[in-house]
Enzyme design. Sequence first.
Site, PDB file in Angstrom:
ATOM      1  N   ALA A 238       0.857  -1.188   0.000  1.00 34.01           N
ATOM      2  CA  ALA A 238       0.000   0.000   0.000  1.00 34.01           C
ATOM      3  C   ALA A 238       0.892   1.237   0.000  1.00 34.01           C
ATOM      4  CB  ALA A 238      -0.929   0.008   1.213  1.00 34.01           C
ATOM      5  N   LYS A 239       0.297   2.378  -0.265  1.00 33.56           N
ATOM      6  CA  LYS A 239       1.008   3.653  -0.174  1.00 33.56           C
ATOM      7  C   LYS A 239      -0.017   4.757  -0.090  1.00 33.56           C
ATOM      8  CE  LYS A 239       5.415   4.763  -0.054  1.00 33.56           C
ATOM      9  NZ  LYS A 239       6.410   3.973   0.677  1.00 33.56           N
ATOM     10  N   GLY A 240       0.385   5.865   0.536  1.00 34.82           N
ATOM     11  CA  GLY A 240      -0.496   7.024   0.627  1.00 34.82           C
ATOM     12  C   GLY A 240       0.290   8.296   0.430  1.00 34.82           C
TER      13      GLY A 240
END
Length: 549
Positions: A238-240
Amino acid sequence: MQDSPVQLLLVEDNPMHRELIMKLLGDDPQLRCEVEAVGNLADGLTRLVKQGVDLVLLDLVLPDSEELETLFRVRLVAPQVPVVVLTSLDDVKLAARAVESGAYDYLVKSHLKSVSLGRAIRYTLSRARARGGEWDSPMFRLAQQQFLKAAQYMGLDDNLRQRLLFPQRTQMVSFPFFRDDRAQVETVFGYRVQHLLSMGPTKGGIRYHEDVDLGEVAALAMWMTWKCALMKLPFGGAKGGVRVDPTTLSDRELQRLTRRYTTEIIDIIGPDKDIPAPDLGTDERVMAWLMDTYSQQVGHTVPAVVTGKPVVLGGSLGRKEATGRGLVYLIEASARHLGLQLSGATAVVQGFGNVGSHAARFLAERGVKIIGVGDASTALHDEAGLSVEALTAYADEHRRLQGFPAPEIVDHDELLELDCDILVLAALQNQVTVENAARLECRLLAEGANGPTTLEADDILQERGIFVLPDILGNAGGVTVSYFEWVQGMQNLMWSLDEIHERLQAILLDAFQRTLTRAEAQHLDMRTAALIEGISRVTEAKLMRGIFP
């Protein structure tokens, strides 16, 4: 390594108004721009044809055009370039028609202030990017190309190939936050991307940077999937990110931004869902605010919702320096493979943030002479060796290396081409390309950053016999110790620093050996071998779980 200023075209025939607008633009500390001014529409259209303009500031009444005709002609020549109208015509109906016709904003000169003008430009650029090709990012194209190359070598089933080419879940938000004077409200764009949900909770950092977009975050999430699988961690990638320059924010503004962003993504994060961590532009303090906001919403303290937080709040010992330390463990293993003696070897480190500074420190402790260091502000060279301790102290005080007393200042491009044994890339993506790969003079290229080497450059480096320690292996120390922190949080226990170092080294060296063995057996470069190791594990999990319904 340096971000380019925004290229503005000001189309304004009144010299006094032109001077006023230029002054207002110069008074906004948050806006880095270069302005080219013309006095009529014909000259403006000629300039737009040459391209390279990010935004047009357009007066509607000009010597050779009036009102909406002016806007129509600009849109006809450059439909993709956003336009902000600056006019003396305080007419609500005209403003509405201008916006309907494609203007991003309509500002009346008599009401113009530096704050409102700068904010309009920043938000217009953010909207234009969101409206344009959010997926169309060089970093995302690179991540997909790397995956497809590995999939081709693997003979990966086409169904799985198509499934893994894009993220499984994407959330894009826009949200406001107050500036300190409470008179300004800024609206920014934020993202959270979960590439793969099959392996367990998703895991990945949150970055604050003015160039963050969906494609970049999707690429980083994809790489995190392969990285976790390569390390045999029970996570998907994941990444934000939030598209904002954190250096322009006060501590209070940064906290308000973080807490609001947390509430926007709160439904898809959690210790059993998706666990954020620090990344570019964020740190343990930001993670503490995120944890607190989440905990307030659920009604009890949940330390395991994030990793990379302060130790006093349940963070892990050794997390801050984990990526740099892990990179050096792997450099040691690579050096043994190459027959390179670290004591007395030379190294150049591009990037002196958390990863680069710690990598330089741990290399120096092993007797490596650091002959070159660079950050966004400058690049330094000293053939006799730079003092990492002095560099760190200077960077801590000044937040950059510019001004550090070094014998020689070199260009950022020259830094990468210095003759050395080890080149550490710990800055941004796309640093080694087809243009400079043939000029690198290192034996070992160690990637602490994400995506610093293009696919074409990989081929050149392999032909030249330069050993590449790829990013999904080289910078995996951070997510590995984040996993340790998550485990400690879920079990309410604390490991010693020695335990963490021992476990980290064991996991990284196991992944290195598996990658190296595959690379040698199948005559692959290290990056493709590492990707195949990760993708194979994901493929096995996907096939075991099947498809619902």
